[in-house]
Design a protein around this motif. Structure first.
Motif, PDB file in Angstrom:
ATOM      1  N   HIS A 215       0.813  -1.213   0.000  1.00 23.27           N
ATOM      2  CA  HIS A 215       0.000   0.000   0.000  1.00 23.27           C
ATOM      3  C   HIS A 215       0.854   1.273   0.000  1.00 23.27           C
ATOM      4  O   HIS A 215       0.307   2.383   0.062  1.00 23.27           O
ATOM      5  N   ARG A 220      -4.898   7.093  -2.066  1.00 22.23           N
ATOM      6  CA  ARG A 220      -5.908   7.497  -1.087  1.00 22.23           C
ATOM      7  C   ARG A 220      -5.298   8.013   0.208  1.00 22.23           C
ATOM      8  O   ARG A 220      -6.020   8.535   1.078  1.00 22.23           O
ATOM      9  N   LEU A 250      -5.608   2.064   5.592  1.00 26.43           N
ATOM     10  CA  LEU A 250      -6.078   1.568   4.297  1.00 26.43           C
ATOM     11  C   LEU A 250      -5.781   0.083   4.133  1.00 26.43           C
ATOM     12  O   LEU A 250      -6.576  -0.663   3.555  1.00 26.43           O
TER      13      LEU A 250
END
Length: 497
Positions: A215, A220, A250
């Motif tokens: 990630h 985002r 996330l």
């Protein structure tokens, strides 16, 4: 911060029943009065009035069952408007796939005792007997006979019980472990989870770390950082750690979406030591607190029954909960200065509940992003950033827990009390708690029954609902501990003390 859809909305089908030798209109009219009373006092969307008044016919039972299913009911109230057909009404409960309750109509007036007497007081006895014959479990209120308003209150009291029973049948607990070394206190024999209808997915900490690394650079992250900045406000003292925390948040949310499978609801349990800080570069406390605020409790230290306890508390309270260590005694000088003669509690009624920083900001009197003080004594401070510190808001609380025992059973405790408006003069997410007769409860329930140091906290008084939830899901009432009032001795308490 928006709460995620992680708890069910209940729709209780109200089915009135009637024995064939009693007038069916009596049961129908009483059902209509009950529905009217509920709609005037509570949210009418909680209930559905089944138009079929069951006589003794099993076919009527089948038709009623089909009707409430088509109406989208996920819980059932069997209402004895009169004596009731013990066979058909208990078959309805047996074949309804969801939580159910029974209640019964009281006689309205002395003038009706000749031609309009319903005898539901008697019929409830036969209903309970037939439920046992069919091995069918249903919630029956403490006093299950009442007028329309009384029964409306009983049905409303049933909602949190039904929510918990339904949600646990649709829950997956996702854990990342194993437990830290020297942490047998949160031992979690998982067979009882399956007995409760819960699924569990156990993962390695390495799996989580790999997903976290994947990630890195997620588009985002800035949006989550902005959310965190708004939530922290003036408490945003370590802004440089927020991108990593956002990346971790996330990671967990994406894991939930990919791994929840056929289950509707999810809760998590993770680690934060001994290798987490050095490898991830932070501690996850603030992220855990944010997820709790969003409706997904996360317990620390791979405490599987801790996160289950939190989830039950969220279902009962419709609010964020937290998990705390039953941590330390209140110093005598603090008691003398801030509690004695100001609050009606003895010194041993008080203790301090603490965790590093997992309590959401809305439940803190003030908050600030900090480093983890205990870990920083042996590690570089920068890898221990990520806790949210502050004193817990004063007010009513319920301290409780459900626990799987080493012998393969289930055990629980419940104690209502309050957080006192007393400055803790300490660190972490922490509060000064007061529970009546806590000293005796601590010794003869928490220690005697081998409960671990983690306890869940719901913000408000929810002992009544939690007790019924634990009973409904199968905890033996003799295994539900609570703080006995003064003068009522625990079985293990020395009578000559």
């Amino acid at each position: 911060m928006n709460r995620m859809k992680n708890t069910p909305e209940m729709k209780i089908g109200i089915v009135a029943v009637s024995r064939d030798c009693f007038p069916a209109p009596l049961s129908k009219n009483r059902r209509e009065a009950l529905v009217k009373a509920y709609s005037e006092k509570y949210d009418k969307n909680d209930i559905y009035e089944c138009p079929i008044t069951i006589i003794e016919s099993e076919i009527d039972m089948v038709n009623a069952l089909d009707d409430i299913k088509k109406a989208g009911c996920n819980a059932l109230c069997v209402y004895l408007g009169n004596f009731g057909p013990e066979i058909s009404e208990t078959l309805l409960a047996k074949h309804f796939d969801g939580p159910k309750m029974f209640c019964a109509a009281a006689e309205e007036a002395q003038g009706g005792l000749l031609d309009s007497r319903g005898d539901a007081y008697c019929g409830m006895l036969n209903a309970s007997y037939n439920l046992a014959l069919r091995n069918t479990h249903a919630y029956i209120p403490e006093y299950p006979v009442g007028d329309a308003e009384d029964c409306a209150d009983m049905i409303h009291d049933f909602i949190p019980i039904a929510k918990a029973a339904y949600a646990l049948q649709n829950l997956k607990i996702i854990s990342f472990g194993p437990r830290p070394m020297n942490f047998l206190a949160c031992n979690a024999p998982i067979k009882q989870l399956y007995n409760l209808g819960i699924e569990i997915e156990e993962n390695s900490e390495l799996d989580l770390f790999e997903s976290f690394k994947n990630h890195e650079g997620d588009s985002r992250i800035p949006e989550i950082v902005e959310e965190m900045q708004k939530d922290l406000g003036a408490g945003n003292k370590i802004p440089e750690v927020l991108p990593k925390l956002a990346q971790y948040e996330l990671t967990l949310k994406d894991w939930i979406e990919k791994h929840k499978g056929y289950r509707k609801y999810v809760t998590l349990t993770t680690k934060c030591w001994p290798a987490f800080q050095t490898q991830f570069g932070f501690v996850p406390c603030y992220v855990n607190s944010r997820l709790a605020a969003q409706g997904i409790p996360v317990s620390c230290e791979v405490d599987i029954y801790g996160t289950l306890s939190e989830f039950i508390g969220e279902l009962v309270s419709d609010d964020a909960v937290t998990l705390l260590d039953i941590n330390n005694s209140v110093p005598k000088d603090m008691y003398e200065e801030s509690i004695r003669n100001k609050f009606d509690y003895s010194h041993t009624d008080t203790f301090m509940g603490f965790h590093c920083g997992n309590t959401c900001t809305s439940k803190l009197s003030f908050h600030e992003m900090k480093y983890q003080k205990i870990m920083a004594s042996t590690l570089p401070r920068e890898v221990t950033n990520g806790t949210i510190e502050g004193d817990i808001i004063p007010g009513d609380i319920t301290f409780y827990r459900i626990q799987g025992t080493a012998e393969g059973g289930l055990r629980a405790y419940i104690a209502e009390g309050e957080v006192l408006p007393v400055a803790t003069k300490s660190f972490g997410s922490i509060g000064v708690f007061a529970i009546r007769e806590m000293g005796r409860f601590y010794r003869h329930v928490l220690i005697e029954k081998n409960f671990p140091h983690h306890g869940a906290v719901a913000f408000g008084k929810f002992g009544k609902a939690l007790f019924e939830v634990f009973k409904y899901i199968g905890v033996d009432v003799n295994e539900i501990g609570y703080n006995q009032p003064a003068g009522v001795r625990y079985p293990t308490e020395n009578p000559w003390k």
